[in-house]
Design a protein around this motif. Structure first.
Motif, PDB file in Angstrom:
ATOM      1  N   PHE A  99       0.833  -1.201   0.000  1.00  0.00           N
ATOM      2  CA  PHE A  99       0.000   0.000   0.000  1.00  0.00           C
ATOM      3  C   PHE A  99       0.873   1.259   0.000  1.00  0.00           C
ATOM      4  CE2 PHE A  99      -2.468   3.236   2.410  1.00  0.00           C
ATOM      5  CZ  PHE A  99      -3.455   3.454   1.470  1.00  0.00           C
ATOM      6  N   ALA A 100       1.915   1.248   0.819  1.00  0.00           N
ATOM      7  CA  ALA A 100       2.830   2.388   0.867  1.00  0.00           C
ATOM      8  C   ALA A 100       3.512   2.596  -0.483  1.00  0.00           C
ATOM      9  CB  ALA A 100       3.872   2.179   1.962  1.00  0.00           C
ATOM     10  N   ASP A 101       3.918   1.516  -1.124  1.00  0.00           N
ATOM     11  CA  ASP A 101       4.536   1.623  -2.448  1.00  0.00           C
ATOM     12  C   ASP A 101       3.565   2.229  -3.460  1.00  0.00           C
ATOM     13  OD1 ASP A 101       6.967   0.583  -1.614  1.00  0.00           O
ATOM     14  OD2 ASP A 101       6.463  -1.478  -2.217  1.00  0.00           O
ATOM     15  N   GLN A 102       2.300   1.827  -3.374  1.00  0.00           N
ATOM     16  CA  GLN A 102       1.304   2.377  -4.283  1.00  0.00           C
ATOM     17  C   GLN A 102       1.122   3.879  -4.046  1.00  0.00           C
ATOM     18  OE1 GLN A 102      -2.129  -0.046  -3.421  1.00  0.00           O
ATOM     19  NE2 GLN A 102      -1.721  -1.446  -5.125  1.00  0.00           N
ATOM     20  N   LEU A 103       1.069   4.286  -2.773  1.00  0.00           N
ATOM     21  CA  LEU A 103       0.894   5.703  -2.459  1.00  0.00           C
ATOM     22  C   LEU A 103       2.069   6.529  -2.970  1.00  0.00           C
ATOM     23  CD1 LEU A 103      -0.552   5.739   1.169  1.00  0.00           C
ATOM     24  CD2 LEU A 103      -1.694   6.437  -0.929  1.00  0.00           C
ATOM     25  N   VAL A 104       3.260   6.042  -2.758  1.00  0.00           N
ATOM     26  CA  VAL A 104       4.454   6.779  -3.167  1.00  0.00           C
ATOM     27  C   VAL A 104       4.523   6.929  -4.681  1.00  0.00           C
ATOM     28  CG1 VAL A 104       6.977   6.659  -3.215  1.00  0.00           C
ATOM     29  CG2 VAL A 104       5.767   6.197  -1.104  1.00  0.00           C
ATOM     30  N   ASN A 105       3.995   5.984  -5.399  1.00  0.00           N
ATOM     31  CA  ASN A 105       4.077   6.011  -6.854  1.00  0.00           C
ATOM     32  C   ASN A 105       2.884   6.665  -7.540  1.00  0.00           C
ATOM     33  OD1 ASN A 105       6.642   4.759  -7.058  1.00  0.00           O
ATOM     34  ND2 ASN A 105       5.682   2.800  -6.576  1.00  0.00           N
ATOM     35  N   LEU A 106       1.990   7.295  -6.782  1.00  0.00           N
ATOM     36  CA  LEU A 106       0.842   7.973  -7.378  1.00  0.00           C
ATOM     37  C   LEU A 106       1.297   9.209  -8.150  1.00  0.00           C
ATOM     38  CD1 LEU A 106      -1.806   7.953  -4.475  1.00  0.00           C
ATOM     39  CD2 LEU A 106      -1.832   6.569  -6.549  1.00  0.00           C
TER      40      LEU A 106
ATOM     41  N   VAL B 167      -3.144  11.717  -6.886  1.00  0.00           N
ATOM     42  CA  VAL B 167      -3.153  12.243  -5.518  1.00  0.00           C
ATOM     43  C   VAL B 167      -4.326  13.195  -5.346  1.00  0.00           C
ATOM     44  CG1 VAL B 167      -1.901  13.710  -3.872  1.00  0.00           C
ATOM     45  CG2 VAL B 167      -0.679  11.932  -5.116  1.00  0.00           C
ATOM     46  N   ASN B 168      -4.558  14.037  -6.330  1.00  0.00           N
ATOM     47  CA  ASN B 168      -5.699  14.965  -6.260  1.00  0.00           C
ATOM     48  C   ASN B 168      -7.030  14.215  -6.230  1.00  0.00           C
ATOM     49  OD1 ASN B 168      -4.192  17.300  -6.132  1.00  0.00           O
ATOM     50  ND2 ASN B 168      -4.048  17.487  -8.357  1.00  0.00           N
ATOM     51  N   GLU B 169      -7.149  13.152  -7.027  1.00  0.00           N
ATOM     52  CA  GLU B 169      -8.366  12.339  -7.012  1.00  0.00           C
ATOM     53  C   GLU B 169      -8.566  11.682  -5.653  1.00  0.00           C
ATOM     54  OE1 GLU B 169      -8.538   9.560 -10.306  1.00  0.00           O
ATOM     55  OE2 GLU B 169      -7.960  11.124 -11.721  1.00  0.00           O
TER      56      GLU B 169
ATOM     57  N   ALA C 235      -1.571  15.659   3.889  1.00  0.00           N
ATOM     58  CA  ALA C 235      -1.227  14.308   3.460  1.00  0.00           C
ATOM     59  C   ALA C 235      -0.919  14.271   1.973  1.00  0.00           C
ATOM     60  CB  ALA C 235      -2.365  13.348   3.779  1.00  0.00           C
ATOM     61  N   ALA C 236      -1.653  15.035   1.182  1.00  0.00           N
ATOM     62  CA  ALA C 236      -1.416  15.055  -0.259  1.00  0.00           C
ATOM     63  C   ALA C 236      -0.036  15.606  -0.568  1.00  0.00           C
ATOM     64  CB  ALA C 236      -2.484  15.880  -0.961  1.00  0.00           C
TER      65      ALA C 236
END
Length: 123
Positions: A7-14, A19-21, A37-38
Motif C-alpha cells: 500500500f505504501a509503495d502504491q501511495l508513493v508512486n501515485l 493524488v488529487n483524485e 497528506a497530499a
C-alpha cells in the motif's frame, strides 16, 4: 505487514493527478481534509529528498571590528579562556567561538558579539 508495504509503495508512486483524485475521495466520502497528506505523498513521488533539520550550530567570529577589546572580553567570558588565549582567538579570526550549540544559544552568542561590534556568522 506485506500488505501495508504494498500500500505504501502504491501511495508513493501515485501521480499528481491521482493524488488529487484521492484527496477528493477522502474529503467527499469520509470528511477527511487531506491537504497535508497530499503534499507529503506527492513530495516523495517527485523524488524530492527530505532534508533533516539542523540542530547543532557553530558561531564563527569573522572579524573583531572597531571595538576589539570589547570583543576580546566577550570571547573570554563566553569561552572561559584566559585573556591572552581570547585575544589570540580574536586576532586569528575567522575562528569558531562556539561549536555544536543549539540555535538559541548560537543566536544569543552572536548577538552579544555583534553588539560589541564584531562580524559574526552562524553556520
Amino acid at each position: 505487514m506485506a500488505d501495508l508495504k504494498a500500500f505504501a509503495d502504491q501511495l508513493v508512486n501515485l501521480s499528481v493527478k491521482e493524488v488529487n483524485e484521492l484527496a477528493k475521495i477522502l474529503k467527499d466520502e469520509y470528511g477527511i481534509e487531506p491537504a497535508a497528506a497530499a503534499v507529503a505523498i506527492a513530495a516523495p513521488a517527485a523524488g524530492a529528498p527530505v532534508a533533516e533539520e539542523k540542530t547543532a550550530f557553530n558561531v564563527i567570529l569573522k572579524a573583531a571590528g572597531a571595538n576589539k577589546l570589547g570583543v576580546v572580553k566577550i570571547v573570554k567570558d563566553l569561552t572561559g579562556l584566559g585573556l591572552k588565549e581570547a585575544k589570540d582567538l580574536v586576532d586569528g579570526a575567522p575562528k569558531p567561538i562556539k561549536e555544536g550549540v543549539a540555535k538559541a544559544e548560537a543566536e544569543e552568542v552572536a548577538a552579544k558579539l555583534k553588539e560589541a561590534g564584531a562580524e559574526v556568522e552562524i553556520a
